[in-house]
Scaffold this motif. Structure first.
Motif, PDB file in Angstrom:
ATOM      1  N   LEU A 155       0.833  -1.195   0.000  1.00 46.56           N
ATOM      2  CA  LEU A 155       0.000   0.000   0.000  1.00 46.56           C
ATOM      3  C   LEU A 155       0.870   1.247   0.000  1.00 46.56           C
ATOM      4  CD1 LEU A 155      -2.605  -1.102   2.675  1.00 46.56           C
ATOM      5  CD2 LEU A 155      -2.778  -1.298   0.207  1.00 46.56           C
ATOM      6  N   GLN A 156       0.416   2.270  -0.706  1.00 46.31           N
ATOM      7  CA  GLN A 156       1.156   3.522  -0.752  1.00 46.31           C
ATOM      8  C   GLN A 156       0.165   4.675  -0.903  1.00 46.31           C
ATOM      9  OE1 GLN A 156       3.705   3.460  -4.137  1.00 46.31           O
ATOM     10  NE2 GLN A 156       2.146   2.675  -5.502  1.00 46.31           N
ATOM     11  N   PRO A 157       0.565   5.885  -0.556  1.00 45.58           N
ATOM     12  CA  PRO A 157      -0.335   7.032  -0.716  1.00 45.58           C
ATOM     13  C   PRO A 157      -0.670   7.264  -2.186  1.00 45.58           C
ATOM     14  CG  PRO A 157       1.571   7.606   0.633  1.00 45.58           C
ATOM     15  CD  PRO A 157       1.830   6.239   0.059  1.00 45.58           C
ATOM     16  N   LEU A 158      -1.831   7.866  -2.417  1.00 44.95           N
ATOM     17  CA  LEU A 158      -2.234   8.169  -3.788  1.00 44.95           C
ATOM     18  C   LEU A 158      -1.351   9.260  -4.376  1.00 44.95           C
ATOM     19  CD1 LEU A 158      -6.119   8.323  -3.408  1.00 44.95           C
ATOM     20  CD2 LEU A 158      -4.790   6.495  -4.433  1.00 44.95           C
ATOM     21  N   SER A 159      -1.081   9.147  -5.658  1.00 45.83           N
ATOM     22  CA  SER A 159      -0.347  10.205  -6.344  1.00 45.83           C
ATOM     23  C   SER A 159      -1.268  11.416  -6.490  1.00 45.83           C
ATOM     24  CB  SER A 159       0.096   9.727  -7.734  1.00 45.83           C
ATOM     25  OG  SER A 159      -1.048   9.533  -8.553  1.00 45.83           O
ATOM     26  N   THR A 160      -0.726  12.533  -6.876  1.00 46.08           N
ATOM     27  CA  THR A 160      -1.523  13.754  -7.057  1.00 46.08           C
ATOM     28  C   THR A 160      -2.612  13.521  -8.094  1.00 46.08           C
ATOM     29  OG1 THR A 160       0.410  15.091  -6.520  1.00 46.08           O
ATOM     30  CG2 THR A 160      -1.409  16.205  -7.629  1.00 46.08           C
ATOM     31  N   GLU A 161      -2.265  12.879  -9.194  1.00 46.68           N
ATOM     32  CA  GLU A 161      -3.248  12.595 -10.253  1.00 46.68           C
ATOM     33  C   GLU A 161      -4.319  11.633  -9.761  1.00 46.68           C
ATOM     34  OE1 GLU A 161      -5.265  13.005 -13.614  1.00 46.68           O
ATOM     35  OE2 GLU A 161      -3.493  14.159 -13.089  1.00 46.68           O
ATOM     36  N   ALA A 162      -3.929  10.626  -9.013  1.00 48.87           N
ATOM     37  CA  ALA A 162      -4.900   9.661  -8.481  1.00 48.87           C
ATOM     38  C   ALA A 162      -5.839  10.339  -7.478  1.00 48.87           C
ATOM     39  CB  ALA A 162      -4.173   8.494  -7.829  1.00 48.87           C
TER      40      ALA A 162
END
Length: 91
Positions: A20-27
Motif C-alpha cells: 500500500l502507498q499514498p495516492l499520487s496527485t493525479e490519483a
C-alpha cells in the motif's frame, strides 16, 4: 466455478502493508472527481463555431432547467444571462 476460485484465490488474503502507498496527485484528483458523483455535460456551440463544454451536477441542471422554463427562457438564455450578471457584478 472452480476455475474462478482458483484464479482469484490470491485476493482472498489481506493485502500486505508494504504493497500500500499514498495516492499520487493525479490519483487524488481522479478520486475526488469520482466521489463528487455524476454530472451532466452541456455542449454549447458559440457563434464562431467553437464548442464549450460545461459539466454540471444533475440536480443543478434540473433546477436551472425548471427555472428557465418557469421564466420563459431557454437553457442557453439562462446561462447567458447568468454569465453576464456574474461578470457585471463580479468585481
Amino acid at each position: 466455478l472452480e476455475e474462478l476460485r482458483k484464479t482469484t484465490r490470491e485476493f482472498d488474503k489481506p493485502l500486505a502493508g508494504e504493497l500500500l502507498q499514498p495516492l499520487s496527485t493525479e490519483a487524488k484528483k481522479r478520486w475526488k472527481r469520482a466521489r463528487r458523483g455524476r454530472s451532466e455535460s452541456i455542449f454549447i456551440l458559440a457563434n464562431d463555431s467553437s464548442w464549450v463544454v460545461v459539466r454540471l451536477d444533475k440536480q443543478l441542471l434540473m433546477r436551472s432547467d425548471a427555472y428557465a422554463r418557469d421564466h420563459g427562457m431557454t437553457r442557453e438564455e439562462l446561462i447567458q444571462r447568468s454569465l453576464r450578471s456574474a461578470l457585471a457584478f463580479g468585481d
